[in-house]
Design an enzyme around this catalytic site. Structure first.
Site, PDB file in Angstrom:
ATOM      1  N   ASP A  58     116.081  -0.774  53.879  1.00 11.78           N
ATOM      2  CA  ASP A  58     115.921  -2.485  54.708  1.00 11.78           C
ATOM      3  C   ASP A  58     114.113  -2.338  55.315  1.00 11.78           C
ATOM      4  O   ASP A  58     114.814  -1.626  55.973  1.00 11.78           O
ATOM      5  CB  ASP A  58     116.534  -2.995  54.692  1.00 11.78           C
TER       6      ASP A  58
ATOM      7  N   ASN B  90     117.802  -8.392  42.754  1.00 12.45           N
ATOM      8  CA  ASN B  90     116.191  -8.028  43.399  1.00 12.45           C
ATOM      9  C   ASN B  90     115.619  -8.410  41.972  1.00 12.45           C
ATOM     10  O   ASN B  90     114.224  -8.493  42.122  1.00 12.45           O
ATOM     11  CB  ASN B  90     115.597  -6.230  43.242  1.00 12.45           C
TER      12      ASN B  90
END
Length: 228
Positions: free
Chosen positions: A2, A50
């Protein structure tokens, strides 16, 4: 993995620059894990959620992942790393990328070193739903379903339960990652953004893990109040 977007934004760069910079970290961590004797390494590369990102960013990620997979296939083969891909079910994944995943899986299938699982188009909830559907289709009576039998219907049932989850950039969420397998995982949340994360950071996480007291719901021996 991340923090790619924030890494780019802090440098006044497009988000795609952060994704591109992440490649170096991926290889660094794979090498560090292998050298440290890690048997199973999973990288969360793209989640089922996503797909909500802007189309241009998703298209770039598809092209980037394809380039990285093809570029580093010889290294992974030479290092004895077995590669496989968790997810890859959405028809929006380009056929060429899915074929590259299949090729890399076949190329490294006989490797007996570390197993590298790339979670791509992965969702823990979807895996659990698919396992339940598989049990129903098999005609298994409800009273015969055990935790082990259920786990046997998950993708890659030979994968051991997750011991340690590392989430970079300081975020502290599960984000639908291998929900069944992380039931008793230890977690660490390094502040480094993924493109800045390196082998020493990874090894520091392993060091922290080794000093955790893993009780799995029990208590250590000779604890105050232990009748023994």
């Amino acid at each position: 993995m991340d923090g790619n977007g924030r890494w780019a934004q802090r440098r006044s760069l497009p988000r795609t620059a952060g994704h591109r910079a992440a490649e170096t970290t991926v290889i660094d961590v794979i090498e560090a894990a292998r050298s440290a004797g890690v048997g199973w390494l999973s990288l969360y590369a793209f989640s089922t959620e996503n797909w909500k990102r802007p189309g241009a960013e998703v298209d770039y990620l598809m092209r980037l992942v394809r380039r990285v997979a093809r570029k580093h296939a010889p290294l992974l083969l030479a290092r004895g790393i077995r590669c496989r891909f968790l997810g890859v079910a959405d028809p929006r994944i380009p056929r060429e990328l899915a074929a590259d995943f299949d090729d890399l899986t076949a190329l490294t299938a006989d490797n007996r070193g570390m197993t590298l699982t790339v979670a791509f188009d992965h969702g823990g909830r979807r895996d659990i739903v698919e396992a339940a559907r598989s049990l129903i289709r098999s005609g298994t009576p409800a009273d015969d379903v055990t935790e082990q039998l259920f786990a046997d219907h998950l993708p890659f049932p030979d994968t051991p339960d997750v011991d340690l989850v590392i989430r970079t950039s300081g975020e502290q969420r599960i984000s639908n990652f291998m929900l069944w397998q992380v039931a008793y995982a230890e977690w660490v949340f390094p502040e480094a953004l993924w493109p800045d994360f390196r082998a020493p950071d990874f090894l520091a996480c392993l060091h922290a893990y080794r000093h955790r007291d893993r009780r799995f719901g029990g208590v250590p021996p000779r604890t105050n109040g232990d009748p023994s």
